[in-house]
Design a protein around this motif. Sequence first.
Motif, PDB file in Angstrom:
ATOM      1  N   ALA A  35       0.830  -1.210   0.000  1.00  0.00           N
ATOM      2  CA  ALA A  35       0.000   0.000   0.000  1.00  0.00           C
ATOM      3  C   ALA A  35       0.865   1.261   0.000  1.00  0.00           C
ATOM      4  O   ALA A  35       0.553   2.240  -0.687  1.00  0.00           O
ATOM      5  CB  ALA A  35      -0.934  -0.005   1.195  1.00  0.00           C
ATOM      6  N   GLY A  36       1.946   1.253   0.762  1.00  0.00           N
ATOM      7  CA  GLY A  36       2.853   2.401   0.782  1.00  0.00           C
ATOM      8  C   GLY A  36       3.517   2.613  -0.564  1.00  0.00           C
ATOM      9  O   GLY A  36       3.642   3.744  -1.040  1.00  0.00           O
ATOM     10  N   ALA A  37       3.955   1.519  -1.188  1.00  0.00           N
ATOM     11  CA  ALA A  37       4.568   1.620  -2.514  1.00  0.00           C
ATOM     12  C   ALA A  37       3.555   2.112  -3.539  1.00  0.00           C
ATOM     13  O   ALA A  37       3.877   2.954  -4.384  1.00  0.00           O
ATOM     14  CB  ALA A  37       5.135   0.272  -2.937  1.00  0.00           C
ATOM     15  N   ASP A  38       2.306   1.618  -3.450  1.00  0.00           N
ATOM     16  CA  ASP A  38       1.263   2.065  -4.378  1.00  0.00           C
ATOM     17  C   ASP A  38       0.990   3.558  -4.240  1.00  0.00           C
ATOM     18  O   ASP A  38       0.728   4.244  -5.226  1.00  0.00           O
ATOM     19  CB  ASP A  38      -0.029   1.274  -4.156  1.00  0.00           C
ATOM     20  N   ALA A  39       1.049   4.076  -3.005  1.00  0.00           N
ATOM     21  CA  ALA A  39       0.821   5.506  -2.794  1.00  0.00           C
ATOM     22  C   ALA A  39       1.890   6.335  -3.504  1.00  0.00           C
ATOM     23  O   ALA A  39       1.582   7.301  -4.211  1.00  0.00           O
ATOM     24  CB  ALA A  39       0.803   5.824  -1.298  1.00  0.00           C
ATOM     25  N   VAL A  40       3.146   5.967  -3.338  1.00  0.00           N
ATOM     26  CA  VAL A  40       4.247   6.711  -3.964  1.00  0.00           C
ATOM     27  C   VAL A  40       4.218   6.547  -5.481  1.00  0.00           C
ATOM     28  O   VAL A  40       4.323   7.524  -6.229  1.00  0.00           O
ATOM     29  CB  VAL A  40       5.602   6.254  -3.383  1.00  0.00           C
ATOM     30  N   LEU A  41       4.063   5.317  -5.954  1.00  0.00           N
ATOM     31  CA  LEU A  41       4.052   5.074  -7.391  1.00  0.00           C
ATOM     32  C   LEU A  41       2.837   5.699  -8.057  1.00  0.00           C
ATOM     33  O   LEU A  41       2.898   6.119  -9.218  1.00  0.00           O
ATOM     34  CB  LEU A  41       4.130   3.580  -7.673  1.00  0.00           C
ATOM     35  N   GLY A  42       1.719   5.775  -7.335  1.00  0.00           N
ATOM     36  CA  GLY A  42       0.531   6.427  -7.873  1.00  0.00           C
ATOM     37  C   GLY A  42       0.752   7.911  -8.107  1.00  0.00           C
ATOM     38  O   GLY A  42       0.319   8.471  -9.122  1.00  0.00           O
ATOM     39  N   VAL A  43       1.427   8.576  -7.175  1.00  0.00           N
ATOM     40  CA  VAL A  43       1.742   9.995  -7.344  1.00  0.00           C
ATOM     41  C   VAL A  43       2.655  10.185  -8.554  1.00  0.00           C
ATOM     42  O   VAL A  43       2.454  11.086  -9.365  1.00  0.00           O
ATOM     43  CB  VAL A  43       2.391  10.564  -6.060  1.00  0.00           C
ATOM     44  N   LEU A  44       3.660   9.321  -8.693  1.00  0.00           N
ATOM     45  CA  LEU A  44       4.566   9.431  -9.840  1.00  0.00           C
ATOM     46  C   LEU A  44       3.841   9.171 -11.152  1.00  0.00           C
ATOM     47  O   LEU A  44       4.078   9.858 -12.145  1.00  0.00           O
ATOM     48  CB  LEU A  44       5.746   8.467  -9.677  1.00  0.00           C
ATOM     49  N   ALA A  45       2.953   8.173 -11.178  1.00  0.00           N
ATOM     50  CA  ALA A  45       2.208   7.859 -12.405  1.00  0.00           C
ATOM     51  C   ALA A  45       1.290   9.005 -12.795  1.00  0.00           C
ATOM     52  O   ALA A  45       1.084   9.266 -13.985  1.00  0.00           O
ATOM     53  CB  ALA A  45       1.411   6.573 -12.217  1.00  0.00           C
ATOM     54  N   GLU A  46       0.734   9.710 -11.810  1.00  0.00           N
ATOM     55  CA  GLU A  46      -0.137  10.849 -12.097  1.00  0.00           C
ATOM     56  C   GLU A  46       0.678  12.041 -12.601  1.00  0.00           C
ATOM     57  O   GLU A  46       0.260  12.748 -13.504  1.00  0.00           O
ATOM     58  CB  GLU A  46      -0.900  11.230 -10.826  1.00  0.00           C
ATOM     59  N   ALA A  47       1.853  12.256 -12.016  1.00  0.00           N
ATOM     60  CA  ALA A  47       2.676  13.397 -12.402  1.00  0.00           C
ATOM     61  C   ALA A  47       3.413  13.168 -13.721  1.00  0.00           C
ATOM     62  O   ALA A  47       3.672  14.106 -14.466  1.00  0.00           O
ATOM     63  CB  ALA A  47       3.690  13.695 -11.296  1.00  0.00           C
ATOM     64  N   PHE A  48       3.766  11.913 -14.001  1.00  0.00           N
ATOM     65  CA  PHE A  48       4.515  11.576 -15.211  1.00  0.00           C
ATOM     66  C   PHE A  48       3.776  10.457 -15.943  1.00  0.00           C
ATOM     67  O   PHE A  48       4.066   9.274 -15.748  1.00  0.00           O
ATOM     68  CB  PHE A  48       5.941  11.134 -14.846  1.00  0.00           C
ATOM     69  N   PRO A  49       2.813  10.798 -16.807  1.00  0.00           N
ATOM     70  CA  PRO A  49       1.937   9.797 -17.423  1.00  0.00           C
ATOM     71  C   PRO A  49       2.644   8.703 -18.226  1.00  0.00           C
ATOM     72  O   PRO A  49       2.150   7.599 -18.308  1.00  0.00           O
ATOM     73  CB  PRO A  49       1.036  10.631 -18.338  1.00  0.00           C
ATOM     74  N   GLY A  50       3.798   8.943 -18.789  1.00  0.00           N
ATOM     75  CA  GLY A  50       4.479   7.935 -19.594  1.00  0.00           C
ATOM     76  C   GLY A  50       5.398   7.041 -18.791  1.00  0.00           C
ATOM     77  O   GLY A  50       6.273   6.399 -19.350  1.00  0.00           O
ATOM     78  N   MET A  51       5.195   6.955 -17.495  1.00  0.00           N
ATOM     79  CA  MET A  51       6.093   6.207 -16.614  1.00  0.00           C
ATOM     80  C   MET A  51       6.065   4.712 -16.928  1.00  0.00           C
ATOM     81  O   MET A  51       5.025   4.145 -17.235  1.00  0.00           O
ATOM     82  CB  MET A  51       5.644   6.445 -15.165  1.00  0.00           C
ATOM     83  N   THR A  52       7.228   4.077 -16.820  1.00  0.00           N
ATOM     84  CA  THR A  52       7.337   2.632 -16.992  1.00  0.00           C
ATOM     85  C   THR A  52       6.624   1.951 -15.831  1.00  0.00           C
ATOM     86  O   THR A  52       6.797   2.359 -14.686  1.00  0.00           O
ATOM     87  CB  THR A  52       8.820   2.212 -16.993  1.00  0.00           C
ATOM     88  N   PRO A  53       5.810   0.929 -16.077  1.00  0.00           N
ATOM     89  CA  PRO A  53       5.131   0.251 -14.979  1.00  0.00           C
ATOM     90  C   PRO A  53       6.130  -0.306 -13.966  1.00  0.00           C
ATOM     91  O   PRO A  53       7.211  -0.765 -14.336  1.00  0.00           O
ATOM     92  CB  PRO A  53       4.366  -0.888 -15.663  1.00  0.00           C
ATOM     93  N   PRO A  54       5.802  -0.253 -12.673  1.00  0.00           N
ATOM     94  CA  PRO A  54       6.742  -0.720 -11.650  1.00  0.00           C
ATOM     95  C   PRO A  54       6.981  -2.221 -11.712  1.00  0.00           C
ATOM     96  O   PRO A  54       6.125  -2.989 -12.124  1.00  0.00           O
ATOM     97  CB  PRO A  54       6.076  -0.330 -10.332  1.00  0.00           C
ATOM     98  N   VAL A  55       8.172  -2.610 -11.285  1.00  0.00           N
ATOM     99  CA  VAL A  55       8.572  -4.007 -11.234  1.00  0.00           C
ATOM    100  C   VAL A  55       8.900  -4.336  -9.789  1.00  0.00           C
ATOM    101  O   VAL A  55       9.600  -3.578  -9.112  1.00  0.00           O
ATOM    102  CB  VAL A  55       9.822  -4.246 -12.122  1.00  0.00           C
ATOM    103  N   LEU A  56       8.387  -5.470  -9.295  1.00  0.00           N
ATOM    104  CA  LEU A  56       8.669  -5.913  -7.937  1.00  0.00           C
ATOM    105  C   LEU A  56       9.897  -6.806  -7.963  1.00  0.00           C
ATOM    106  O   LEU A  56       9.962  -7.759  -8.718  1.00  0.00           O
ATOM    107  CB  LEU A  56       7.479  -6.684  -7.363  1.00  0.00           C
ATOM    108  N   GLU A  57      10.882  -6.450  -7.133  1.00  0.00           N
ATOM    109  CA  GLU A  57      12.080  -7.272  -6.992  1.00  0.00           C
ATOM    110  C   GLU A  57      12.160  -7.721  -5.548  1.00  0.00           C
ATOM    111  O   GLU A  57      11.938  -6.940  -4.640  1.00  0.00           O
ATOM    112  CB  GLU A  57      13.324  -6.464  -7.343  1.00  0.00           C
ATOM    113  N   GLY A  58      12.464  -8.983  -5.316  1.00  0.00           N
ATOM    114  CA  GLY A  58      12.625  -9.463  -3.944  1.00  0.00           C
ATOM    115  C   GLY A  58      11.610 -10.535  -3.619  1.00  0.00           C
ATOM    116  O   GLY A  58      10.990 -11.141  -4.482  1.00  0.00           O
ATOM    117  N   ALA A  59      11.427 -10.762  -2.349  1.00  0.00           N
ATOM    118  CA  ALA A  59      10.551 -11.828  -1.876  1.00  0.00           C
ATOM    119  C   ALA A  59       9.091 -11.451  -2.053  1.00  0.00           C
ATOM    120  O   ALA A  59       8.731 -10.294  -2.092  1.00  0.00           O
ATOM    121  CB  ALA A  59      10.841 -12.104  -0.406  1.00  0.00           C
ATOM    122  N   ALA A  60       8.251 -12.465  -2.139  1.00  0.00           N
ATOM    123  CA  ALA A  60       6.813 -12.260  -2.240  1.00  0.00           C
ATOM    124  C   ALA A  60       6.143 -12.902  -1.037  1.00  0.00           C
ATOM    125  O   ALA A  60       6.697 -13.781  -0.403  1.00  0.00           O
ATOM    126  CB  ALA A  60       6.288 -12.864  -3.540  1.00  0.00           C
ATOM    127  N   GLY A  61       4.962 -12.442  -0.732  1.00  0.00           N
ATOM    128  CA  GLY A  61       4.235 -13.009   0.390  1.00  0.00           C
ATOM    129  C   GLY A  61       4.158 -12.040   1.548  1.00  0.00           C
ATOM    130  O   GLY A  61       4.656 -10.923   1.492  1.00  0.00           O
TER     131      GLY A  61
END
Length: 179
Positions: free
Chosen positions: A75-101
């Motif tokens: 949720a925290g990452a979505d908040a930050v990435l959402g602001v960036l996606a709104e400010a910079f519409p052509g942004m590359t979609p985020p990629v998750l690196e690391g553990a899942a779960g």
Amino acid sequence: MNTNRGYDAPERRGALLPDAGAMLDEHGRAPGAPSRTGTGSGPAADAARVDEARAQAGPSAEAEVNVLVSHCDRAGADAVLGVLAEAFPGMTPPVLEGAAGPAAATSVWSTTVDVRNRAAAASPRARPAAPVTAELDGAAEPVRQVRAVLEDAFAGEHLGTVSGEHELQVALRLSARPA
């Protein structure tokens, strides 16, 4: 006693160099002849062809900022990435690196922002429940632009800066602005 052992024999001598009176340089060119890459004495580049080549090269790395979001939940990452996606519409979609779960404490979300595609203003879609770490890496001016967007949307604490010859790395701790 001769110690040269034939090294000074005429058939063993190499071509003379320019400083020894040669009429050609070590590359076989007459003195004063321009090289392909050296003196730049050839004709100037065709401006139209240069512009066309730059257009075909795609996005300039000088206008891109790599963003890593970490030390937070989804949720925290979505908040930050959402602001960036709104400010910079052509942004590359985020990629998750690391553990899942659920125990993914080492998760890192990465994205690339092209600052040439900037929208008018951005507002936070969600507030992170806990502080989020964002690391920005790229050319100095684009990094400053992305940092300004994030610090407008969140309360930002500067964690450190590393300056290179042509690039800048900035670490921020972002949290929700007090109500």
